[in-house]
Design a protein around this motif. Structure first.
Motif, PDB file in Angstrom:
ATOM      1  N   ALA A  19       3.911 -15.289 -28.195  1.00  0.00           N
ATOM      2  CA  ALA A  19       4.514 -13.974 -27.950  1.00  0.00           C
ATOM      3  C   ALA A  19       3.445 -12.886 -27.955  1.00  0.00           C
ATOM      4  CB  ALA A  19       5.578 -13.678 -28.999  1.00  0.00           C
ATOM      5  N   ARG A  20       2.521 -12.937 -28.916  1.00  0.00           N
ATOM      6  CA  ARG A  20       1.453 -11.936 -28.987  1.00  0.00           C
ATOM      7  C   ARG A  20       0.667 -11.919 -27.670  1.00  0.00           C
ATOM      8  NH1 ARG A  20      -1.395 -14.151 -32.486  1.00  0.00           N
ATOM      9  NH2 ARG A  20      -0.364 -13.371 -34.354  1.00  0.00           N
ATOM     10  N   ASN A  21       0.305 -13.103 -27.174  1.00  0.00           N
ATOM     11  CA  ASN A  21      -0.458 -13.184 -25.922  1.00  0.00           C
ATOM     12  C   ASN A  21       0.346 -12.665 -24.739  1.00  0.00           C
ATOM     13  OD1 ASN A  21      -2.715 -14.264 -27.182  1.00  0.00           O
ATOM     14  ND2 ASN A  21      -2.040 -16.367 -26.885  1.00  0.00           N
ATOM     15  N   LEU A  22       1.609 -13.051 -24.669  1.00  0.00           N
ATOM     16  CA  LEU A  22       2.444 -12.593 -23.543  1.00  0.00           C
ATOM     17  C   LEU A  22       2.674 -11.086 -23.580  1.00  0.00           C
ATOM     18  CD1 LEU A  22       5.007 -15.524 -23.468  1.00  0.00           C
ATOM     19  CD2 LEU A  22       3.447 -14.879 -21.608  1.00  0.00           C
ATOM     20  N   PHE A  23       2.979 -10.539 -24.754  1.00  0.00           N
ATOM     21  CA  PHE A  23       3.183  -9.091 -24.864  1.00  0.00           C
ATOM     22  C   PHE A  23       1.900  -8.347 -24.495  1.00  0.00           C
ATOM     23  CE2 PHE A  23       6.668 -10.023 -28.142  1.00  0.00           C
ATOM     24  CZ  PHE A  23       7.699  -9.710 -27.268  1.00  0.00           C
ATOM     25  N   ALA A  24       0.762  -8.889 -24.906  1.00  0.00           N
ATOM     26  CA  ALA A  24      -0.520  -8.238 -24.588  1.00  0.00           C
ATOM     27  C   ALA A  24      -0.797  -8.287 -23.085  1.00  0.00           C
ATOM     28  CB  ALA A  24      -1.656  -8.907 -25.356  1.00  0.00           C
ATOM     29  N   GLN A  25      -0.469  -9.392 -22.440  1.00  0.00           N
ATOM     30  CA  GLN A  25      -0.736  -9.546 -21.006  1.00  0.00           C
ATOM     31  C   GLN A  25       0.280  -8.813 -20.128  1.00  0.00           C
ATOM     32  OE1 GLN A  25      -0.673 -13.752 -20.281  1.00  0.00           O
ATOM     33  NE2 GLN A  25      -2.462 -14.138 -21.564  1.00  0.00           N
ATOM     34  N   LYS A  26       1.553  -8.990 -20.447  1.00  0.00           N
ATOM     35  CA  LYS A  26       2.616  -8.505 -19.561  1.00  0.00           C
ATOM     36  C   LYS A  26       3.265  -7.205 -20.015  1.00  0.00           C
ATOM     37  CE  LYS A  26       5.403 -11.626 -17.888  1.00  0.00           C
ATOM     38  NZ  LYS A  26       6.369 -12.726 -17.716  1.00  0.00           N
ATOM     39  N   GLY A  27       3.088  -6.864 -21.278  1.00  0.00           N
ATOM     40  CA  GLY A  27       3.791  -5.713 -21.822  1.00  0.00           C
ATOM     41  C   GLY A  27       5.079  -6.161 -22.493  1.00  0.00           C
ATOM     42  N   TYR A  28       5.709  -5.219 -23.179  1.00  0.00           N
ATOM     43  CA  TYR A  28       6.922  -5.552 -23.926  1.00  0.00           C
ATOM     44  C   TYR A  28       8.104  -5.835 -22.995  1.00  0.00           C
ATOM     45  CZ  TYR A  28      10.950  -5.317 -26.915  1.00  0.00           C
ATOM     46  OH  TYR A  28      12.139  -5.619 -27.544  1.00  0.00           O
ATOM     47  N   LYS A  29       8.372  -4.925 -22.082  1.00  0.00           N
ATOM     48  CA  LYS A  29       9.560  -5.052 -21.231  1.00  0.00           C
ATOM     49  C   LYS A  29       9.496  -6.259 -20.315  1.00  0.00           C
ATOM     50  CE  LYS A  29      10.697  -0.158 -21.263  1.00  0.00           C
ATOM     51  NZ  LYS A  29      10.780   1.084 -20.502  1.00  0.00           N
ATOM     52  N   ALA A  30       8.322  -6.551 -19.768  1.00  0.00           N
ATOM     53  CA  ALA A  30       8.192  -7.634 -18.795  1.00  0.00           C
ATOM     54  C   ALA A  30       8.180  -9.024 -19.423  1.00  0.00           C
ATOM     55  CB  ALA A  30       6.924  -7.432 -17.970  1.00  0.00           C
ATOM     56  N   THR A  31       8.042  -9.097 -20.724  1.00  0.00           N
ATOM     57  CA  THR A  31       8.049 -10.388 -21.411  1.00  0.00           C
ATOM     58  C   THR A  31       9.477 -10.725 -21.817  1.00  0.00           C
ATOM     59  OG1 THR A  31       5.815 -10.035 -22.258  1.00  0.00           O
ATOM     60  CG2 THR A  31       7.158 -11.690 -23.380  1.00  0.00           C
ATOM     61  N   THR A 104      -1.328  -2.538 -28.161  1.00  0.00           N
ATOM     62  CA  THR A 104      -1.121  -1.087 -28.069  1.00  0.00           C
ATOM     63  C   THR A 104      -0.174  -0.715 -26.934  1.00  0.00           C
ATOM     64  OG1 THR A 104      -3.248  -0.596 -29.099  1.00  0.00           O
ATOM     65  CG2 THR A 104      -2.280   1.128 -27.726  1.00  0.00           C
ATOM     66  N   LYS A 105      -0.424  -1.230 -25.751  1.00  0.00           N
ATOM     67  CA  LYS A 105       0.429  -0.878 -24.594  1.00  0.00           C
ATOM     68  C   LYS A 105       1.873  -1.342 -24.819  1.00  0.00           C
ATOM     69  CE  LYS A 105       1.044  -1.608 -19.693  1.00  0.00           C
ATOM     70  NZ  LYS A 105       1.190  -2.735 -18.819  1.00  0.00           N
ATOM     71  N   ALA A 106       2.027  -2.572 -25.292  1.00  0.00           N
ATOM     72  CA  ALA A 106       3.369  -3.101 -25.536  1.00  0.00           C
ATOM     73  C   ALA A 106       4.078  -2.304 -26.635  1.00  0.00           C
ATOM     74  CB  ALA A 106       3.283  -4.581 -25.912  1.00  0.00           C
TER      75      ALA A 106
END
Length: 197
Positions: A19-31, A104-106
């Motif tokens: 989840a940490r990797n996905l949120f960092a890559q895609k952002g909160y909403k897109a994950t 940060t972005k997420a």
């Protein structure tokens, strides 16, 4: 810890890491939950066993980020001799951590989200309360040492937290050196207001 508990903890760790990797890559909403399930090779049931929701999982990551920050601060704090120096060091660590942290972005997306359950709002309030208590302890330390005027450390903690939250939102897209200078100036303004002269 028995075998079942160990497997459960390993599953939780896999979910958290993915989840940490996905949120960092895609952002909160897109994950999505489906993205996290696919990345872990686990089931939705396993995910929901450990975390009630995507929001709950993200808050867990934010809590983890807070704990990591506190550990970094505990390593750095002894180099500062005065509470005033600590506040400047605190601001510097906030800037470097905030600008460089992969979530940060997420986190910006998450906290700006309009859809917050009462559980999420309660967890966010707990997090803010921890920050306020931390600020208050630091300010009270300055009062006790005679560096700051003897006023309400609680009220000053709220002002400091508000200042930092506002700065974090206003300074997102600026050059890191400019952001650091902005935080130092803000800390100077804050300290000027509470310094004991």
């Amino acid at each position: 810890m028995n075998k079942k508990q160990l497997q459960s903890e390993q599953t939780k760790k896999r979910v958290v890491d993915a989840a940490r990797n996905l949120f960092a890559q895609k952002g909160y909403k897109a994950t999505s939950i489906e993205d996290i399930v696919a990345a872990t090779g686990s089931s939705k049931g396993n995910l929901y066993y450990h975390f009630k929701s995507k929001e709950g999982l993200f808050l867990y990551l934010i809590d983890e980020w807070d704990r990591e920050w506190e550990e970094k601060w505990q390593e750095k704090e002894p180099i500062y001799k005065t509470t005033t120096e600590k506040l400047y060091g605190f601001a510097e660590l906030l800037v470097h951590d905030d600008l460089n942290h992969p979530l940060t972005k997420a986190a910006d997306e998450f906290f700006k989200s309009e859809e917050k359950t009462s559980e999420i709002e309660e967890r966010m309030a707990e997090m803010v309360e921890r920050h306020l208590q931390w600020n208050q302890r630091l300010i009270q330390q300055g009062i006790d040492r005679g560096e700051f005027r003897s006023e309400s450390a609680g009220e000053q903690a709220v002002i400091l937290e508000s200042l930092l939250i506002g700065l974090s939102q206003m300074a997102r897209k600026k050059d890191p050196e400019a952001v650091l200078e902005l935080y130092k100036q803000a800390m100077k303004v804050f300290l000027y207001g509470i310094a004991d002269r």
